[in-house]
Design a protein around this motif. Structure first.
Motif, PDB file in Angstrom:
ATOM      1  N   PHE A   1       0.863  -1.184   0.000  1.00  0.00           N
ATOM      2  CA  PHE A   1       0.000   0.000   0.000  1.00  0.00           C
ATOM      3  C   PHE A   1       0.894   1.226   0.000  1.00  0.00           C
ATOM      4  CE2 PHE A   1      -2.794   3.123   2.269  1.00  0.00           C
ATOM      5  CZ  PHE A   1      -3.755   3.224   1.270  1.00  0.00           C
ATOM      6  N   ASP A   2       0.702   2.097  -1.000  1.00  0.00           N
ATOM      7  CA  ASP A   2       1.532   3.297  -1.121  1.00  0.00           C
ATOM      8  C   ASP A   2       0.814   4.553  -0.651  1.00  0.00           C
ATOM      9  OD1 ASP A   2      -0.350   3.723  -3.086  1.00  0.00           O
ATOM     10  OD2 ASP A   2       1.070   3.702  -4.766  1.00  0.00           O
ATOM     11  N   GLY A   3      -0.292   4.376   0.059  1.00  0.00           N
ATOM     12  CA  GLY A   3      -1.089   5.502   0.523  1.00  0.00           C
ATOM     13  C   GLY A   3      -2.285   5.779  -0.367  1.00  0.00           C
ATOM     14  N   THR A   4      -2.270   5.179  -1.537  1.00  0.00           N
ATOM     15  CA  THR A   4      -3.356   5.380  -2.497  1.00  0.00           C
ATOM     16  C   THR A   4      -3.890   4.068  -3.055  1.00  0.00           C
ATOM     17  OG1 THR A   4      -2.392   7.490  -3.177  1.00  0.00           O
ATOM     18  CG2 THR A   4      -4.016   6.504  -4.664  1.00  0.00           C
ATOM     19  N   THR A   5      -2.983   3.180  -3.441  1.00  0.00           N
ATOM     20  CA  THR A   5      -3.379   1.970  -4.164  1.00  0.00           C
ATOM     21  C   THR A   5      -2.997   0.710  -3.401  1.00  0.00           C
ATOM     22  OG1 THR A   5      -3.003   3.139  -6.254  1.00  0.00           O
ATOM     23  CG2 THR A   5      -3.195   0.737  -6.353  1.00  0.00           C
ATOM     24  N   PRO A   6      -3.985  -0.109  -3.016  1.00  0.00           N
ATOM     25  CA  PRO A   6      -3.674  -1.401  -2.398  1.00  0.00           C
ATOM     26  C   PRO A   6      -3.421  -2.450  -3.475  1.00  0.00           C
ATOM     27  CG  PRO A   6      -6.045  -1.057  -2.410  1.00  0.00           C
ATOM     28  CD  PRO A   6      -5.435   0.169  -3.044  1.00  0.00           C
ATOM     29  N   GLU A   7      -2.446  -3.336  -3.211  1.00  0.00           N
ATOM     30  CA  GLU A   7      -2.147  -4.423  -4.141  1.00  0.00           C
ATOM     31  C   GLU A   7      -1.899  -5.703  -3.369  1.00  0.00           C
ATOM     32  OE1 GLU A   7      -0.004  -2.949  -8.097  1.00  0.00           O
ATOM     33  OE2 GLU A   7       1.266  -2.662  -6.314  1.00  0.00           O
ATOM     34  N   ALA A   8      -2.147  -6.828  -4.036  1.00  0.00           N
ATOM     35  CA  ALA A   8      -1.843  -8.126  -3.432  1.00  0.00           C
ATOM     36  C   ALA A   8      -1.673  -9.158  -4.535  1.00  0.00           C
ATOM     37  CB  ALA A   8      -2.957  -8.565  -2.486  1.00  0.00           C
ATOM     38  N   ALA A   9      -0.816 -10.126  -4.271  1.00  0.00           N
ATOM     39  CA  ALA A   9      -0.634 -11.244  -5.194  1.00  0.00           C
ATOM     40  C   ALA A   9      -0.100 -12.436  -4.427  1.00  0.00           C
ATOM     41  CB  ALA A   9       0.325 -10.884  -6.325  1.00  0.00           C
ATOM     42  N   ALA A  10      -0.517 -13.619  -4.839  1.00  0.00           N
ATOM     43  CA  ALA A  10       0.054 -14.857  -4.329  1.00  0.00           C
ATOM     44  C   ALA A  10       1.184 -15.251  -5.263  1.00  0.00           C
ATOM     45  CB  ALA A  10      -1.004 -15.951  -4.266  1.00  0.00           C
ATOM     46  N   VAL A  11       2.401 -15.290  -4.732  1.00  0.00           N
ATOM     47  CA  VAL A  11       3.580 -15.621  -5.533  1.00  0.00           C
ATOM     48  C   VAL A  11       3.964 -17.067  -5.203  1.00  0.00           C
ATOM     49  CG1 VAL A  11       5.922 -14.944  -6.169  1.00  0.00           C
ATOM     50  CG2 VAL A  11       4.297 -13.202  -5.363  1.00  0.00           C
ATOM     51  N   GLU A  12       3.601 -17.982  -6.083  1.00  0.00           N
ATOM     52  CA  GLU A  12       3.912 -19.394  -5.900  1.00  0.00           C
ATOM     53  C   GLU A  12       5.333 -19.652  -6.412  1.00  0.00           C
ATOM     54  OE1 GLU A  12      -0.591 -21.289  -6.272  1.00  0.00           O
ATOM     55  OE2 GLU A  12       0.793 -21.494  -7.969  1.00  0.00           O
ATOM     56  N   VAL A  13       6.203 -20.137  -5.534  1.00  0.00           N
ATOM     57  CA  VAL A  13       7.593 -20.364  -5.910  1.00  0.00           C
ATOM     58  C   VAL A  13       7.930 -21.845  -5.757  1.00  0.00           C
ATOM     59  CG1 VAL A  13       8.253 -18.026  -5.250  1.00  0.00           C
ATOM     60  CG2 VAL A  13       8.502 -19.875  -3.594  1.00  0.00           C
ATOM     61  N   SER A  14       8.756 -22.338  -6.661  1.00  0.00           N
ATOM     62  CA  SER A  14       9.210 -23.722  -6.618  1.00  0.00           C
ATOM     63  C   SER A  14      10.474 -23.836  -7.453  1.00  0.00           C
ATOM     64  CB  SER A  14       8.135 -24.666  -7.170  1.00  0.00           C
ATOM     65  OG  SER A  14       8.141 -24.626  -8.590  1.00  0.00           O
ATOM     66  N   PRO A  15      11.218 -24.946  -7.318  1.00  0.00           N
ATOM     67  CA  PRO A  15      12.362 -25.142  -8.197  1.00  0.00           C
ATOM     68  C   PRO A  15      11.970 -25.175  -9.669  1.00  0.00           C
ATOM     69  CG  PRO A  15      12.488 -26.613  -6.319  1.00  0.00           C
ATOM     70  CD  PRO A  15      11.140 -25.980  -6.273  1.00  0.00           C
ATOM     71  N   ALA A  16      10.705 -25.508  -9.958  1.00  0.00           N
ATOM     72  CA  ALA A  16      10.237 -25.601 -11.339  1.00  0.00           C
ATOM     73  C   ALA A  16       9.851 -24.248 -11.927  1.00  0.00           C
ATOM     74  CB  ALA A  16       9.044 -26.551 -11.425  1.00  0.00           C
ATOM     75  N   GLY A  17       9.742 -23.211 -11.083  1.00  0.00           N
ATOM     76  CA  GLY A  17       9.365 -21.906 -11.601  1.00  0.00           C
ATOM     77  C   GLY A  17       8.563 -21.095 -10.601  1.00  0.00           C
ATOM     78  N   VAL A  18       8.202 -19.897 -11.018  1.00  0.00           N
ATOM     79  CA  VAL A  18       7.449 -18.947 -10.195  1.00  0.00           C
ATOM     80  C   VAL A  18       6.180 -18.557 -10.942  1.00  0.00           C
ATOM     81  CG1 VAL A  18       7.469 -16.649  -9.146  1.00  0.00           C
ATOM     82  CG2 VAL A  18       9.537 -18.061  -9.094  1.00  0.00           C
ATOM     83  N   ALA A  19       5.058 -18.554 -10.237  1.00  0.00           N
ATOM     84  CA  ALA A  19       3.785 -18.122 -10.814  1.00  0.00           C
ATOM     85  C   ALA A  19       3.195 -17.029  -9.937  1.00  0.00           C
ATOM     86  CB  ALA A  19       2.814 -19.290 -10.928  1.00  0.00           C
ATOM     87  N   VAL A  20       2.545 -16.054 -10.551  1.00  0.00           N
ATOM     88  CA  VAL A  20       1.986 -14.917  -9.826  1.00  0.00           C
ATOM     89  C   VAL A  20       0.483 -14.858 -10.078  1.00  0.00           C
ATOM     90  CG1 VAL A  20       2.050 -12.423  -9.500  1.00  0.00           C
ATOM     91  CG2 VAL A  20       4.146 -13.661 -10.096  1.00  0.00           C
ATOM     92  N   LEU A  21      -0.295 -14.893  -9.000  1.00  0.00           N
ATOM     93  CA  LEU A  21      -1.749 -14.788  -9.086  1.00  0.00           C
ATOM     94  C   LEU A  21      -2.151 -13.483  -8.415  1.00  0.00           C
ATOM     95  CD1 LEU A  21      -0.926 -18.002  -8.309  1.00  0.00           C
ATOM     96  CD2 LEU A  21      -3.317 -18.273  -8.950  1.00  0.00           C
ATOM     97  N   SER A  22      -2.462 -12.491  -9.225  1.00  0.00           N
ATOM     98  CA  SER A  22      -2.785 -11.166  -8.701  1.00  0.00           C
ATOM     99  C   SER A  22      -4.241 -11.089  -8.284  1.00  0.00           C
ATOM    100  CB  SER A  22      -2.496 -10.099  -9.767  1.00  0.00           C
ATOM    101  OG  SER A  22      -1.119 -10.098 -10.100  1.00  0.00           O
ATOM    102  N   ALA A  23      -4.506 -10.240  -7.295  1.00  0.00           N
ATOM    103  CA  ALA A  23      -5.872 -10.056  -6.799  1.00  0.00           C
ATOM    104  C   ALA A  23      -6.456  -8.775  -7.357  1.00  0.00           C
ATOM    105  CB  ALA A  23      -5.873 -10.009  -5.274  1.00  0.00           C
ATOM    106  N   PRO A  24      -7.590  -8.835  -8.062  1.00  0.00           N
ATOM    107  CA  PRO A  24      -8.225  -7.605  -8.544  1.00  0.00           C
ATOM    108  C   PRO A  24      -8.721  -6.744  -7.394  1.00  0.00           C
ATOM    109  CG  PRO A  24      -9.114  -9.577  -9.627  1.00  0.00           C
ATOM    110  CD  PRO A  24      -8.326 -10.034  -8.450  1.00  0.00           C
TER     111      PRO A  24
END
Length: 365
Positions: free
Chosen positions: A222-245
């Motif tokens: 949160f920068d004082g104006t815009t809230p953000e969130a994401a689930a960052v799934e990490v593994s040796p096989a790679g990284v996936a990002v699931l952002s929250a609207p």
């Protein structure tokens, strides 16, 4: 479970590690012995555990030298061998090769106005382990101030910094776990808390290091104006990002939500991950509650909710999990609010708040 508090005095990572190690030496020694016992119960010899920890040590020294310097100080202050300090930090990487474990439920609401994300997590772990834990206020080498909850011997787990960013932490299991040496996921959590201001920066850090085990880091900012969130799934096989609207709820438990990574899911034991995930998504409106304790109470009031995990006495000791902590993040004031209890027990537990410069003041029940 006892949750201790500790405050660093400077950004000198070696000296602060030494102070911490000297003060908490009995807890660190007990943690080492408890984990060596768990590793053995899980089919991992002490020799094998230390071999994996040594691989993680090399990766930490390469990718997170500031954290590695803290570990040197912890070893010096506590009298533990440096390999034992790294063994505690790499417990997820060690267990990932033998005994996947059940751990944690997280839910986040991302407002559609200029207010910060609202979060809640349970931390589920072995009934017989980590019955003393710690919330640390620390100064990172980057200049950030951090508050983080963790087990003894770990550099971070769940936490916030003074740059408007917070992080929740859930374990995941993938068939690629243990396929290579990597930075411990708890070191990655510390790197993000030390360095990141935004979700995008947290993702960049996650993609920048090799990993040996899987987890999901639910990052909020949160920068004082815009809230953000994401689930960052990490593994040796790679990284996936699931952002929250904006205006929506994001939940995560202990199974991959990214389709590609989910194809490599690995869990040989019975798990409640899917029922816990459904509980959070079905009750997602409760995550909108502004007051953190009221939010926890609301989830705790759900009848027979699986997010309040109870130890099953018929299970072997190393397979008995329970909810040890319920915690929310305040990224505006840089604070953790929590009870050492499952959501169903928050009503009768002490609700505590630990901020950047706060002293321990119990909240009202």
């Amino acid at each position: 479970m006892i949750v201790h508090e500790w405050t660093s005095e400077s950004a000198d990572q070696h000296e602060e590690g030494r102070r911490l190690g000297a003060h908490w030496a009995p807890q660190l020694l007990a943690a080492r012995d408890s984990y060596l016992r768990l590793f053995l119960q899980s089919g991992v010899s002490a020799e094998k555990a230390r071999s994996i920890a040594d691989e993680c040590r090399a990766m930490t020294e390469t990718h997170a030298p500031d954290v590695a310097e803290e570990f040197h100080g912890v070893a010096e202050g506590s009298g533990l061998a440096l390999s034992d300090v790294h063994l505690l930090t790499a417990r997820t990487e060690i267990l990932a090769r033998m005994t996947p474990s059940m751990e944690c439920s997280t839910v986040v609401y991302v407002p559609d106005d200029a207010t910060p994300p609202r979060t809640l997590q349970t931390w589920d772990w072995h009934e017989t382990l980590s019955n003393e834990t710690i919330v640390r206020r620390l100064h990172s080498a980057s200049g950030a101030r951090v508050v983080t909850f963790s087990e003894f011997g770990q550099p971070a787990k769940i936490g916030v910094n003074d740059r408007g960013l917070g992080l929740h932490f859930n374990i995941l299991h993938h068939r690629s776990d243990g396929s290579r040496a990597g930075v411990p996921v708890h070191v990655l959590a510390r790197m993000i808390l030390d360095r990141a201001r935004t979700v995008a920066e947290a993702v960049e850090i996650s993609r920048s290091v090799p990993l040996a085990a899987s987890s999901v880091l639910t990052v909020v900012s949160f920068d004082g104006t815009t809230p953000e969130a994401a689930a960052v799934e990490v593994s040796p096989a790679g990284v996936a990002v699931l952002s929250a609207p904006r205006g929506r709820t994001l939940a995560h438990t202990n199974h991959f939500l990214d389709e590609t990574l989910a194809a490599g899911e690995y869990s040989p034991y019975e798990t409640t991950s899917v029922p816990r995930y459904r509980c959070l998504t079905d009750a997602g409106e409760l995550a909108r509650i502004v007051d953190d304790r009221e939010r926890a109470l609301a989830f705790g009031a759900i009848p027979d909710a699986p997010i309040s995990v109870r130890a099953r006495p018929e299970q072997p000791e190393h397979l008995r999990w329970e909810t040890k902590l319920t915690v929310a993040l305040d990224v505006v004031h840089g604070a953790l609010a929590f009870a050492a209890a499952a959501p169903a027990d928050v009503a009768v537990a002490e609700w505590r708040r630990v901020g950047m410069a706060d002293q321990h003041v119990p909240a009202e029940r």
